[in-house]
Scaffold this motif. Sequence first.
Motif, PDB file in Angstrom:
ATOM      1  N   ALA A 332       0.817  -1.210   0.000  1.00 39.37           N
ATOM      2  CA  ALA A 332       0.000   0.000   0.000  1.00 39.37           C
ATOM      3  C   ALA A 332       0.851   1.260   0.000  1.00 39.37           C
ATOM      4  N   VAL A 333       1.899   1.301   0.829  1.00 38.43           N
ATOM      5  CA  VAL A 333       2.718   2.514   0.860  1.00 38.43           C
ATOM      6  C   VAL A 333       3.559   2.637  -0.408  1.00 38.43           C
ATOM      7  N   TYR A 334       3.909   1.495  -1.028  1.00 36.86           N
ATOM      8  CA  TYR A 334       4.625   1.586  -2.295  1.00 36.86           C
ATOM      9  C   TYR A 334       3.736   2.210  -3.370  1.00 36.86           C
ATOM     10  N   LEU A 335       2.504   1.746  -3.463  1.00 39.99           N
ATOM     11  CA  LEU A 335       1.611   2.220  -4.523  1.00 39.99           C
ATOM     12  C   LEU A 335       1.052   3.606  -4.243  1.00 39.99           C
ATOM     13  N   TYR A 336       0.690   3.887  -2.972  1.00 37.99           N
ATOM     14  CA  TYR A 336      -0.058   5.104  -2.671  1.00 37.99           C
ATOM     15  C   TYR A 336       0.710   6.124  -1.837  1.00 37.99           C
ATOM     16  N   GLY A 337       1.788   5.706  -1.187  1.00 34.39           N
ATOM     17  CA  GLY A 337       2.549   6.639  -0.371  1.00 34.39           C
ATOM     18  C   GLY A 337       1.893   6.914   0.963  1.00 34.39           C
ATOM     19  N   VAL A 338       0.634   7.313   0.931  1.00 37.87           N
ATOM     20  CA  VAL A 338      -0.119   7.623   2.140  1.00 37.87           C
ATOM     21  C   VAL A 338      -1.584   7.307   1.879  1.00 37.87           C
ATOM     22  N   LEU A 339      -2.266   6.763   2.885  1.00 38.36           N
ATOM     23  CA  LEU A 339      -3.697   6.468   2.761  1.00 38.36           C
ATOM     24  C   LEU A 339      -4.292   6.269   4.143  1.00 38.36           C
ATOM     25  N   PRO A 340      -5.609   6.494   4.301  1.00 37.43           N
ATOM     26  CA  PRO A 340      -6.252   6.240   5.588  1.00 37.43           C
ATOM     27  C   PRO A 340      -6.213   4.747   5.929  1.00 37.43           C
ATOM     28  N   VAL A 341      -6.088   4.437   7.196  1.00 39.06           N
ATOM     29  CA  VAL A 341      -6.072   3.038   7.634  1.00 39.06           C
ATOM     30  C   VAL A 341      -7.383   2.344   7.265  1.00 39.06           C
ATOM     31  N   ARG A 410      -4.440 -10.849  -6.089  1.00 49.46           N
ATOM     32  CA  ARG A 410      -3.750 -10.633  -4.820  1.00 49.46           C
ATOM     33  C   ARG A 410      -2.233 -10.662  -5.009  1.00 49.46           C
ATOM     34  N   GLU A 411      -1.757 -11.585  -5.836  1.00 44.69           N
ATOM     35  CA  GLU A 411      -0.322 -11.748  -6.034  1.00 44.69           C
ATOM     36  C   GLU A 411       0.300 -10.485  -6.636  1.00 44.69           C
ATOM     37  N   GLU A 412      -0.425  -9.837  -7.547  1.00 44.61           N
ATOM     38  CA  GLU A 412       0.120  -8.609  -8.126  1.00 44.61           C
ATOM     39  C   GLU A 412       0.226  -7.523  -7.060  1.00 44.61           C
ATOM     40  N   PHE A 413      -0.825  -7.349  -6.265  1.00 42.38           N
ATOM     41  CA  PHE A 413      -0.801  -6.301  -5.240  1.00 42.38           C
ATOM     42  C   PHE A 413       0.355  -6.514  -4.269  1.00 42.38           C
ATOM     43  N   LEU A 414       0.496  -7.741  -3.749  1.00 42.21           N
ATOM     44  CA  LEU A 414       1.549  -8.016  -2.777  1.00 42.21           C
ATOM     45  C   LEU A 414       2.931  -7.941  -3.400  1.00 42.21           C
ATOM     46  N   GLY A 415       3.015  -8.182  -4.696  1.00 39.28           N
ATOM     47  CA  GLY A 415       4.312  -8.149  -5.369  1.00 39.28           C
ATOM     48  C   GLY A 415       4.994  -6.801  -5.291  1.00 39.28           C
ATOM     49  N   TYR A 416       4.204  -5.709  -5.289  1.00 37.24           N
ATOM     50  CA  TYR A 416       4.798  -4.373  -5.244  1.00 37.24           C
ATOM     51  C   TYR A 416       5.506  -4.112  -3.921  1.00 37.24           C
ATOM     52  N   GLY A 417       5.069  -4.745  -2.858  1.00 38.23           N
ATOM     53  CA  GLY A 417       5.690  -4.523  -1.559  1.00 38.23           C
ATOM     54  C   GLY A 417       6.807  -5.478  -1.229  1.00 38.23           C
ATOM     55  N   MET A 418       6.907  -6.596  -1.965  1.00 33.54           N
ATOM     56  CA  MET A 418       7.898  -7.604  -1.635  1.00 33.54           C
ATOM     57  C   MET A 418       9.319  -7.048  -1.697  1.00 33.54           C
ATOM     58  N   GLU A 419       9.634  -6.365  -2.775  1.00 30.66           N
ATOM     59  CA  GLU A 419      10.956  -5.768  -2.930  1.00 30.66           C
ATOM     60  C   GLU A 419      10.879  -4.254  -3.062  1.00 30.66           C
ATOM     61  N   PHE A 420       9.686  -3.719  -2.821  1.00 30.44           N
ATOM     62  CA  PHE A 420       9.461  -2.278  -2.918  1.00 30.44           C
ATOM     63  C   PHE A 420       9.870  -1.758  -4.295  1.00 30.44           C
ATOM     64  N   CYS A 421       9.345  -2.426  -5.316  1.00 33.60           N
ATOM     65  CA  CYS A 421       9.647  -2.014  -6.684  1.00 33.60           C
ATOM     66  C   CYS A 421       8.591  -2.590  -7.620  1.00 33.60           C
ATOM     67  N   GLN A 422       8.662  -2.187  -8.871  1.00 35.54           N
ATOM     68  CA  GLN A 422       7.771  -2.684  -9.919  1.00 35.54           C
ATOM     69  C   GLN A 422       8.624  -3.398 -10.956  1.00 35.54           C
ATOM     70  N   ASP A 423       8.381  -4.679 -11.155  1.00 33.60           N
ATOM     71  CA  ASP A 423       9.200  -5.453 -12.081  1.00 33.60           C
ATOM     72  C   ASP A 423       9.033  -4.965 -13.521  1.00 33.60           C
ATOM     73  N   PRO A 424      10.087  -5.134 -14.337  1.00 36.76           N
ATOM     74  CA  PRO A 424       9.929  -4.848 -15.770  1.00 36.76           C
ATOM     75  C   PRO A 424       8.830  -5.726 -16.356  1.00 36.76           C
ATOM     76  N   ASP A 425       8.074  -5.179 -17.304  1.00 33.80           N
ATOM     77  CA  ASP A 425       7.017  -5.954 -17.967  1.00 33.80           C
ATOM     78  C   ASP A 425       7.093  -5.704 -19.471  1.00 33.80           C
TER      79      ASP A 425
END
Length: 560
Positions: A332-341, A410-425
């Motif tokens: 969530a913080v990787y994609l949005y930076g900040v958001l309400p809980v 779900r796997e795509e969403f969690l993938g952004y936080g695993m290494e805090f990056c977006q893989d090449p596509d």
Amino acid sequence: MEGYQLKITIKGSSPPIWRRVIVPGKISFADLDDVIQCIFGWEHEHMYEFYFPKKKAYISMGDEFGEGIDADRACIDGWIGKGSKFEYTYDFGDNWEHKIEVEKLVPYEERYASVIKSAGPNMIEDCGGIWGFYDCIDEAEEFDPDAVNHQLKSMKFEKFEESMGFGVDDWEREKREEENFFRKLLYDTIDTTKIPPLEIPLKTVYESYKKENLITLAKLHGLKGYSKFNKKVLAEWLADKLLDTAYMRQMFKSISKEEMDHFEAAVEGSEFISEELVSESKFLCTYGAYNSLIGTIQIPQDVREQYQKICTPEFREEIEKEWQIVDYCDSAVYLYGVLPVRKLAEICQHYEEDITEDAIYALSDEWEGRLGEGRIQGELLMEEQFLEDELYQMAMENQGDVPYYIPEEREEFLGYGMEFCQDPDEHTESFLTYLEDRYSMEYEEALTAFYIIQSAIRANYEVPDLMEILDGILSGYDKGLKETKKIKEAEGQLKNLLNYTRVIRYRGHTRKEYLHMQGIGQGQKGKVIAFPGSKKIYPNDPCPCGSGKKYKKCCGKNKN
């Protein structure tokens, strides 16, 4: 001049016993102790200390009574601000714990404190703590705000001379010196190769360490009362404290899945592990015996026994759920930076029905506000860098009413936080090919450059700044971007990355997706405000995400 509105609550009281009080700025923590003693009816018969959980810092009555910072020499300004939370403990026998929250900063010219609201009676000395208090609560005097405020008015405080005190900067300097402690500790070790598996107790491992390292280890675990021991007694005392079932259970609940994986592998036998990974883990350095010569870690016998006792299937299920919440927070913080809980809980429930807002807050309280790469401030989850100068407000203003990008899988969403990056596509792989073909880069070098540029785009850098960053990266490859043809090629590649990189500004959407939502042609731009930071980001620079690591070891690291 500013003052601080504090809410001070007796921990464990039910219904809560609390006082809301305004204290002036420029007072010492010894002065604040005087205020707390007055407003709760304490009589200064015992010792006290203040504790800042997030900083692991103690402020107490001076070196003769403990290992904390001297309360007479520490000014409250700089240590506290709006939203700060810290603790005050009085009488280490009865152990009266007070929770203190800074509710707000207020204009206040007076040099004395003033109670503005309260609940509950005065306290009773030497009654056996909170449980004993309720056995004799009928004897407690009623709190009289008028009388207390009259007494407080007579306690006028001089302005604290900060030049004579010990401030937060001094503490942070000492803390930085301690940050390298675990790395030093790794060379202060025993030869574990002679006793596989490690059939010795933890105290024997500690006996192999230098006494000053044992003292530092005690400090980092928030322990007190060690200064009177010689090295052998200290090693045994420290092992007993750290092997305590309740404390070790909390330590298990505080570690990452990666740390647990390494620990459990070492429980089964010697685990080969890098010095860097061990030195970054308070848990592994505390409970493992590391041989720096061959890079292995082993787990002492009594630690293994405690692990078997504590890590039941039910406990393991509990901490795995916590790890899952942290994974969602990282993404969530990787994609949005900040958001309400509340929004985070809603997004989590798109994938997991049992992750609730209450569960997120509960874990935040347990982990002192930190959830992976995120930090909870009030009702918001954010990247830690956004706490500085309240940058989260700027980020949220920039985002406006842009909808959150929520992947179906779900796997795509969690993938952004695993290494805090977006893989090449399929859209961005061409950038790697361009670097490999044009500049003869190895794939791993090209991937590192990709992550560096991606991180800058995520922070809203535009093509001119990206060109400067790329030029710095390419300066060692064929003289960088010096020819017109190369410049145009690079600009084209960077514009493509700009279109297909998920950014905070658009709440996880790419620019191309955002413009499509707005019905804007691809060539048009929305208003973009770059976050403050260095214009150039090189592999050995501090990572702009605020982790404190080098960029190549954090957001820009190779996932493989």
